[in-house]
Design a protein around this motif. Sequence first.
Motif, short mmCIF file in Angstrom:
data_model
loop_
_atom_site.label_atom_id
_atom_site.label_comp_id
_atom_site.label_asym_id
_atom_site.label_seq_id
_atom_site.Cartn_x
_atom_site.Cartn_y
_atom_site.Cartn_z
N VAL A 191 12.68 -0.63 10.01
CA VAL A 191 12.28 -1.14 8.69
C VAL A 191 12.19 0.03 7.71
O VAL A 191 12.62 -0.08 6.56
CB VAL A 191 10.95 -1.92 8.78
N GLU A 192 11.64 1.14 8.16
CA GLU A 192 11.55 2.33 7.31
C GLU A 192 12.96 2.76 6.88
O GLU A 192 13.17 3.11 5.71
CB GLU A 192 10.87 3.48 8.06
N LYS A 193 13.90 2.74 7.80
CA LYS A 193 15.28 3.13 7.49
C LYS A 193 15.91 2.15 6.50
O LYS A 193 16.68 2.56 5.63
CB LYS A 193 16.12 3.22 8.77
N ASP A 215 0.83 -1.21 0.00
CA ASP A 215 0.00 0.00 0.00
C ASP A 215 0.87 1.27 0.00
O ASP A 215 0.75 2.11 0.87
CB ASP A 215 -0.94 -0.03 1.21
N TRP A 216 1.74 1.41 -1.00
CA TRP A 216 2.69 2.51 -1.04
C TRP A 216 2.20 3.67 -1.89
O TRP A 216 1.41 3.50 -2.81
CB TRP A 216 4.06 2.04 -1.55
N ILE A 218 5.34 6.73 1.48
CA ILE A 218 4.60 6.12 2.58
C ILE A 218 4.13 4.74 2.16
O ILE A 218 4.02 4.43 0.97
CB ILE A 218 3.41 6.98 3.05
N TYR A 219 3.87 3.93 3.15
CA TYR A 219 3.30 2.60 2.92
C TYR A 219 2.50 2.24 4.16
O TYR A 219 2.50 2.96 5.17
CB TYR A 219 4.39 1.57 2.62
N PHE A 220 1.80 1.12 4.11
CA PHE A 220 0.98 0.69 5.24
C PHE A 220 1.23 -0.78 5.51
O PHE A 220 0.93 -1.64 4.68
CB PHE A 220 -0.51 0.93 4.97
N LYS A 270 7.98 6.37 5.52
CA LYS A 270 7.21 6.26 6.75
C LYS A 270 6.07 5.25 6.59
O LYS A 270 5.32 5.30 5.61
CB LYS A 270 6.60 7.61 7.15
N ASN A 271 5.95 4.39 7.59
CA ASN A 271 4.85 3.43 7.65
C ASN A 271 3.65 4.12 8.30
O ASN A 271 3.69 4.46 9.49
CB ASN A 271 5.28 2.20 8.47
#
Length: 189
Positions: free
Chosen positions: A76-78, A34-35, A65-67, A96-97
């Motif tokens: 994980v974002e890094k 979901d990016w 962004i993602y979900f 960013k999640n």
Amino acid sequence: MRLLQSEEELKNLIASDDWMMSILSTVENLQLPDWWICAGIIRSKVWDYLHNKEERTPIADIDVIYFDKENLAEEVEKQYEQELRKLSPNEPWSVKNQARMHVLNGSKPYQSAVDGISHFPEIPTAIGVKLSDGVLEIAAPYGIHLLGAGIVEPTSFYLENKYAYAIYRQRIQQKQWHLCWPELKIHLQ
């Protein structure tokens, strides 16, 4: 000042920008859940268009962004940022999640990345774009009318919450958008 009035016009504007299409293609390769690429990269592109700017206005970062509510670790974002830097090292990636970002706003957990976008501070920033098998998709929870007309207003969350509205006002003062795009109509109460 020109106007941008439809999602189709926005897609055409983005599709005609080789750099933006390269950015979208790079992120599509990661296959994040979901990016979306969102916020300033799109807003600045549109405002440059509205103001007939031939040179791209520099952006501070590329918001991806993602979900993923199964893995909320900031690390994980890094890792995703590092992967993007390997693919495109000269870009200012920020990942960013949205499954964890509701904490910053003091709101209920978001249900999707687009729900996260709907909680961004300004309506013209609350916009996302992505590639799905080479096809551009737009996420515009508030539509594109205000973005395409150069009007800045807070999203409903920031308008209805006194604490959040103070953040909106502070962002308007810090960003100084009117200096770069003088024909904007910025609404403050």
